[in-house]
Design an enzyme around this catalytic site. Structure first.
Site, PDB file in Angstrom:
ATOM      1  N   ILE A  67       0.920  -1.011   0.025  1.00  0.00           N
ATOM      2  CA  ILE A  67       0.207   0.070  -0.035  1.00  0.00           C
ATOM      3  C   ILE A  67       0.749   1.227   0.128  1.00  0.00           C
ATOM      4  O   ILE A  67       1.887   1.192   0.979  1.00  0.00           O
ATOM      5  CB  ILE A  67      -0.902   0.115   1.377  1.00  0.00           C
ATOM      6  CG1 ILE A  67      -1.776  -1.194   1.215  1.00  0.00           C
ATOM      7  CG2 ILE A  67      -1.728   1.218   1.312  1.00  0.00           C
ATOM      8  CD1 ILE A  67      -2.599  -1.685   2.541  1.00  0.00           C
ATOM      9  N   LYS A  97      14.767  -7.534  -8.868  1.00  0.00           N
ATOM     10  CA  LYS A  97      14.207  -8.441  -8.350  1.00  0.00           C
ATOM     11  C   LYS A  97      15.387  -9.373  -7.551  1.00  0.00           C
ATOM     12  O   LYS A  97      16.233  -9.694  -8.188  1.00  0.00           O
ATOM     13  CB  LYS A  97      13.474  -9.327  -9.236  1.00  0.00           C
ATOM     14  CG  LYS A  97      12.247  -8.447  -9.841  1.00  0.00           C
ATOM     15  CD  LYS A  97      11.258  -9.371 -10.723  1.00  0.00           C
ATOM     16  CE  LYS A  97      11.636  -9.816 -11.908  1.00  0.00           C
ATOM     17  NZ  LYS A  97      10.925 -10.326 -12.832  1.00  0.00           N
ATOM     18  N   HIS A 123       0.968  -1.534  -7.801  1.00  0.00           N
ATOM     19  CA  HIS A 123       0.153  -1.348  -6.473  1.00  0.00           C
ATOM     20  C   HIS A 123      -1.139  -2.164  -6.617  1.00  0.00           C
ATOM     21  O   HIS A 123      -2.456  -1.695  -6.367  1.00  0.00           O
ATOM     22  CB  HIS A 123      -0.368   0.074  -6.045  1.00  0.00           C
ATOM     23  CG  HIS A 123       0.977   0.939  -5.794  1.00  0.00           C
ATOM     24  ND1 HIS A 123       1.826   0.536  -4.813  1.00  0.00           N
ATOM     25  CD2 HIS A 123       1.521   1.742  -6.618  1.00  0.00           C
ATOM     26  CE1 HIS A 123       2.844   1.307  -4.756  1.00  0.00           C
ATOM     27  NE2 HIS A 123       2.928   2.182  -5.850  1.00  0.00           N
TER      28      HIS A 123
END
Length: 153
Positions: A67, A97, A123
């Site tokens: 969030i 990553k 998101h």
């Protein structure tokens, strides 16, 4: 089992306290009461001390619900860089990553921006993640899994 985890900082940390945080009566963050301050969030001790079994060698996957503006980027980095595991995540310089495999096989135990990228979109919310994650994991690992969801807030 699929565990969805959101980091929430309940208050001031106190390492002298037996619980690792300050009990509400131990301190007042506003020594002079502000008449405009209204306490909105309460964190009962039973919620703060709740545990969930996570089997990293089993089929469990942590899905990190990020969030915006809540410290999620920092917490997400901690999940891949600072968690002490039998087989830590492999984070190479220059790569965004990390590879987070289980100790006993080449399957991921973490579904987050820093391990799988934004596989479900930027998101992604709860609905998008619950619809997207099973397909992404099944495609990545070439097997069909039935997922069970446990929400940790």
């Amino acid at each position: 089992m699929l565990i969805l985890y959101q980091y929430v900082a309940p208050g001031v940390m106190n390492f002298g306290s037996p619980h690792g945080y300050l009990v509400e009566d131990d301190t007042d963050i506003f020594p002079t009461p502000d008449p405009h301050y209204v306490k909105k969030y309460y964190f009962p001790i039973r919620d703060l001390e709740r545990t969930v079994d996570f089997e990293i060698k089993g089929e469990d996957v942590i899905v990190f619900l990020h969030i915006q503006k809540t410290g999620g980027t920092t917490f997400g980095r901690h999940l891949v860089q600072n968690v002490r595991l039998e087989v830590p995540c492999d984070c190479r310089p220059g790569q965004k990553k990390c590879t987070c495999y289980r100790p006993n096989r080449k399957e991921t135990w973490l579904f987050s921006r820093f391990s799988t990228g934004w596989s479900c979109g930027l998101h992604a919310d709860w609905t998008e993640l619950t619809n997207c994650v099973p397909g992404v994991l099944n495609k990545k690992e070439n097997k069909l899994k039935k997922l069970r969801y446990v929400l940790e807030v």
